[in-house]
Design an enzyme around this catalytic site. Structure first.
Site, mmCIF file in Angstrom:
data_model
loop_
_atom_site.group_PDB
_atom_site.id
_atom_site.type_symbol
_atom_site.label_atom_id
_atom_site.label_comp_id
_atom_site.label_asym_id
_atom_site.label_seq_id
_atom_site.Cartn_x
_atom_site.Cartn_y
_atom_site.Cartn_z
ATOM 1 N N GLU A 187 46.053 19.697 8.015
ATOM 2 C CA GLU A 187 44.600 20.394 8.129
ATOM 3 C C GLU A 187 44.301 20.477 9.589
ATOM 4 O O GLU A 187 43.040 20.527 9.802
ATOM 5 C CB GLU A 187 43.522 19.945 7.376
ATOM 6 C CG GLU A 187 43.823 20.046 5.820
ATOM 7 C CD GLU A 187 42.558 20.052 4.876
ATOM 8 O OE1 GLU A 187 41.628 19.273 5.423
ATOM 9 O OE2 GLU A 187 42.686 20.552 3.957
ATOM 10 N N GLU A 256 47.323 21.408 -1.566
ATOM 11 C CA GLU A 256 46.310 20.606 -2.039
ATOM 12 C C GLU A 256 45.371 21.760 -3.166
ATOM 13 O O GLU A 256 44.797 22.451 -2.661
ATOM 14 C CB GLU A 256 45.133 20.238 -1.055
ATOM 15 C CG GLU A 256 45.818 19.084 -0.338
ATOM 16 C CD GLU A 256 44.755 18.237 0.615
ATOM 17 O OE1 GLU A 256 43.788 18.456 0.496
ATOM 18 O OE2 GLU A 256 45.384 17.958 1.731
HETATM 19 C C1 GAL Z 1 41.608 17.766 2.347
HETATM 20 C C2 GAL Z 1 42.301 16.644 3.021
HETATM 21 C C3 GAL Z 1 42.637 15.503 2.015
HETATM 22 C C4 GAL Z 1 41.419 15.360 1.234
HETATM 23 C C5 GAL Z 1 40.636 16.368 0.499
HETATM 24 C C6 GAL Z 1 39.396 15.911 -0.064
HETATM 25 O O1 GAL Z 1 40.694 18.586 3.283
HETATM 26 O O2 GAL Z 1 43.229 17.262 3.548
HETATM 27 O O3 GAL Z 1 43.271 14.571 2.716
HETATM 28 O O4 GAL Z 1 40.519 14.499 2.287
HETATM 29 O O5 GAL Z 1 40.438 17.227 1.764
HETATM 30 O O6 GAL Z 1 39.538 15.126 -1.137
#
Ligand code: GAL
Length: 887
Positions: A187, A256
């Site tokens: 990110e 994600e």
């Molecule tokens: C994203 C990040 C993950 C985790 C998630 C929240 O922004 O890439 O590693 O932190 O948020 O759980």
């Protein structure tokens, strides 16, 4: 000619097969991509993946988790790589135990799943310092995640180390391994702008460095809309259907998909309704998505001091489809498993068909994938269950259901839902209609056996609910200088630079002279203008009070009324970190501890400024240095038996317990405790902080799945500890005499501590005649060649956990029952015979099923009306001989 022929065959064989681990021939896999999807061995694929972070479980749990993921319909497991634990000091590596990455990946391969390896090495992940080793801070001139040579050198060296290790173990797909994708950075696009031009230069350097490592599978960068052409940029978020990659030749991938959210101390527990999660997934594949990864599929536990921060709880359950304890979270796991099945049936059309958008209404739309060359004929279907026409009908109206006409048929779409029609005719899945079984779980106080320290060490068995079943001994941690490493200065030192994060604790010690005149009508207050995360302020050995910065700011002010004596007063401030920062540009510069100024107000003679007087910074607490959490360490001090059980700050407690019978997951109930650290058999379960309760308000009785989700939408546990239970992996337990140690910072009631087991209390199923039939039934129907007949009516299925039987039916109603598992209620329409019929079909069975038809119940309680069936069944192991009493 013949010889040349066999030689070329041999060469061919060598290029296709390579030795996998343990001498198994593993076939080399070719991974490329185009605008539609990843192409694995020449075939475009629809892939469903799920995150399991290996150190958030113990190795003994890994295989079971992976197999549960496979059963849930996953094709791949995704994980970060945790630099801080793999390189604990520069050039020293650790890939053992919970950090045995090759072992974890080989288990994934053994299960026949792929791997998405997010090397980073910045992880974020609510992991301590975002996964960065704290020793990086000691490198002169270092700046993290920007065009900075010292940082890039260390990053490159670690990334290379990981890539080489993966190559050594033949883990990349072209080597016959499971890794099909690798990620560099994480990110970075979210913060790149904060670094100006060097940010962009760093991103391009990272991409190019990764490419140079020649891993033979594509690299990805998430949330990186300016990723170069040779890297696939991917999306992260609660919804990614409206997102597109930055070039026409890249597939649309979602790294994600947050299946819930992480917990924070002092906050309620977040949940994401499965209807909404399934909606988000279906919408993604509806709109040309090709790979989706649940973050997390299994969240697990932040053991030890691995949790990031500040204020991330020890539990990293994340409301994911497999819960923190490794058990299926139902109906989430099951409802998604059904979705994955349907998506797989549709794979061919999704990756190969032409996509058409059809508006069905103001907030209703269809996306149709059809493959003209491969007309959907019954023959095709029978051959391999692949359909040439697939339709998604979406209703994005967050309040009302809609009736739509598609291909001449009428469909009712519940609000905020997607119906999937794998043959463009029959609805086989609707994201808002949860057919899958759900369950209620209980944390049951286990029948404890313990060596009774008070009665000459003999083994005694106690019934579960007796509080104080554990016999405690205590050791008081000194408040004054205890003999640790001390740094003396005439100013306040930043905490991480002093402790190197070897401990949460740093003492700031000083003194204050006051005269009797100072104290005339005085209301003294110690004021720390700027501190983080927690301070406990002691004056003359007594705890005056504590402050934390949660909900106030990264740094905030502590204002503590204190009692002072005329003469010399000892000021000892214990500063505590609660997980190092894991997110944000420049986070390595934010530091921790007391920044000051430190003032004393409220004295008759005016304000006293202590900031630039002598401060002794003592690193850590004595009990930690002595390793009181190990048996050997505990021998080095004298413990006081059966005392100090009333709430007092800075106390070490030790006790012993025998493992609960059976194989259900075990947890420690610390609901009555304050704040501290806890260990079992020398292994740290993590930080605990039940005293920090969630606010009273913000929880609603019912969670409405409809409409866009955010972490504060569906929370539970208002007014409760953010985390009451702490997972003790079974693998860490001995059958008897387990050594339990707590370090309590502020005071708690140890008599309430219990060892509990987590078990399924009841299982529930709810189906309605408006619901589609189960996917499996529909496939059977198609294959039966009797498609002219009406598709069989929905079927209710109940299944106890393995080894358990249905011992009672708590609720059963055929009619229009209301409510949810654990709180079902009869509606205005109810067939009196339901309970008897369900009992006859289910009692004493491990599983049972009932067809949703009036014939099953012998009556039609409300003719002409749509009906449903709800059942809650109690599952128990067959009666066992549980022992209570002396042994
Ligand atoms: C994203 C990040 C993950 C985790 C998630 C929240 O922004 O890439 O590693 O932190 O948020 O759980």
């Amino acid at each position: 000619m013949a010889a040349a022929g066999s030689l070329s065959f041999l060469l061919f064989a060598l290029t296709i097969f390579v030795f996998g681990d343990g001498g198994i021939w593993a076939s080399a896999t070719n991974v490329t991509y185009d605008q539609r999807a990843l192409i694995i061995d020449g075939k475009r694929r629809i892939l469903v993946s799920g995150a399991i972070h290996y150190p958030r479980a113990v190795p003994e749990m890994w295989e079971d988790l992976i197999l549960k993921a496979k059963d849930g319909g996953l094709d791949a497991i995704e994980t970060y790589v945790f630099w801080d634990r793999h390189e604990p000091s520069p050039g020293t590596y650790n890939f053992e135990g919970r950090y045995d990455l090759p072992k974890f990946l080989k288990l994934v391969q053994k299960a026949g799943l792929y791997v998405i390896l997010r090397i980073g090495p910045y992880a974020c992940a609510e992991w301590n310092f975002g996964g960065f080793p704290v020793w990086l801070l000691d490198i002169p001139g270092i700046h993290f995640r920007t065009n900075n040579e010292p940082f890039k050198r260390r990053m490159q060296s670690f990334v290379k180390k990981v890539v080489n290790l993966m190559k050594e173990h033949k883990l990349f797909a072209p080597q016959g391994g499971p890794i099909i994708l690798a990620q560099i950075e994480n990110e970075y696009g979210n913060i790149e702008w904060s670094f100006g031009a060097p940010g962009k230069q760093y991103m391009l350097w990272a991409a190019n460095m990764a490419r140079g490592l020649d891993i033979g599978v594509p690299w990805i960068m998430c949330q990186q809309s300016d990723a170069p052409e040779y890297i696939i940029n991917t999306c992260n978020g609660y919804y990614c259907d409206g997102w597109m990659p930055n070039a026409a030749n890249k597939p649309k991938m979602w790294t994600e998909d947050w299946s819930g959210w992480f917990g924070s101390w002092g906050e309620p527990v977040p949940h994401r309704p499965v209807e909404d999660l399934a909606f988000a997934v279906a919408r993604f594949f509806e709109r040309r998505g090709s790979l989706q990864n649940y973050y997390m599929y299994f969240g697990g536990t932040n053991f030890g001091r691995t949790s990031g921060g500040p204020y991330i709880t020890t539990s990293y359950d994340y409301d994911s489809p497999i819960d923190e304890y490794g058990q299926l979270r139902q109906p989430k796991w099951g409802h998604l498993a059904n979705l994955h099945k349907v998506l797989k049936i549709c794979e061919e059309a999704l990756v190969g068909g032409d996509l058409r958008y059809i508006s069905l209404g103001r907030m209703q739309e269809a996306h149709v994938y059809s493959n003209a060359e491969r007309e959907s004929s019954l023959a095709t279907v029978l051959e391999n269950n692949l359909f040439a026409c697939v339709a998604f009908l979406a209703n994005i109206d967050a309040t009302s259901s809609a009736s739509v006409t598609f291909n001449g048929n009428v469909y009712i779409l519940p609000p905020w839902s997607v119906s999937i029609l794998p043959d463009c005719k029959q609805v086989v899945y609707n994201t808002a209609q949860v057919i899958s079984q759900s369950a209620t779980l209980r944390m049951e106080a286990s029948r404890l056996q313990r060596r009774d320290l008070a009665s000459n060490g003999s083994l005694v068995s106690y019934p579960a609910k007796i509080s104080g079943a554990l016999v405690w001994e205590a050791y008081k941690e000194p408040v004054r200088v205890w003999g640790g490493k001390i740094l003396k200065t005439k100013h306040l030192l930043e905490q991480i630079s002093v402790t190197k994060d070897t401990t949460d604790y740093l003492w700031y010690r000083s003194s204050l002279q006051v005269s009797p005149e100072d104290l005339l009508d005085a209301t003294p207050v110690i004021e720390i203008e700027s501190m983080r995360d927690v301070v406990h302020i002691f004056v003359n050995g007594e705890l005056a009070g504590s402050t934390n910065t949660k909900n106030v700011g990264l740094y905030a002010k502590a204002t503590q009324p204190v009692n002072l004596n005329a003469g010399d007063n000892e000021i000892d401030i214990l500063s505590v970190t609660v997980g190092l920062q894991n997110y944000g540009a420049f986070f390595e510069t934010w530091g921790a501890g007391i920044r000051g100024p430190v003032l004393v107000r409220g004295l008759a003679t005016g304000v006293r400024n202590l900031t630039n007087q002598l401060w002794k910074h003592e690193i850590g607490v004595k009990g930690e240095a002595l390793k009181l959490y190990t048996r050997e360490g505990a021998e080095t001090v004298t413990w006081v038996p059966n005392s100090l059980t009333t709430s007092q700050p800075l106390v070490w407690y030790k006790g012993q317990f025998d493992a609960p019978e059976g194989d259900e997951p075990v947890a420690l109930d610390l609901g009555g405790m304050g704040k501290g650290l806890v260990w079992v058999n020398g292994k740290s379960l993590g930080r605990y902080w039940p005293a920090f309760r969630a606010p009273q308000n913000g929880c609603s009785q019912k969670c409405d799945y409809r409409g866009p989700y955010g972490p504060s939408k569906c929370v539970t546990g208002c007014g409760q500890p953010s985390q009451q239970w702490y997972h003790i992996p079974r693998a860490w337990l001995e059958p008897t005499g387990n050594f339990l140690v707590l370090f309590e910072e502020i005071g708690g009631d140890i008599s309430n501590i219990q060892i509990v087991t987590r078990s399924t209390n009841s299982v529930c199923s709810y189906i309605s005649d408006a619901y589609p039939p189960p996917v499996s039934m529909w496939l059977e129907h198609i294959n039966s060649k009797e498609t002219h007949k009406k598709l069989t009516t929905p079927m209710l299925e109940l299944q106890c956990p393995t080894g358990n039987l249905i011992t009672d039916i708590k609720f059963a109603s055929y009619g229009n029952p209301q409510g949810a598992c654990g709180s079902f209620k009869k509606g205005s329409c109810h067939a009196e015979s339901t309970l008897l019929v369900v009992k006859q079909a289910c009692m004493g069975q491990e599983s049972c099923s009932l067809t949703l038809s009036w014939k099953t119940f012998g009556v039609n309680p409300c003719p002409g009306l749509s009906k449903s069936l709800a059942v809650e069944a109690i599952c128990r192991p067959p009666a066992s001989d549980i022992f209570i009493g002396d042994m």
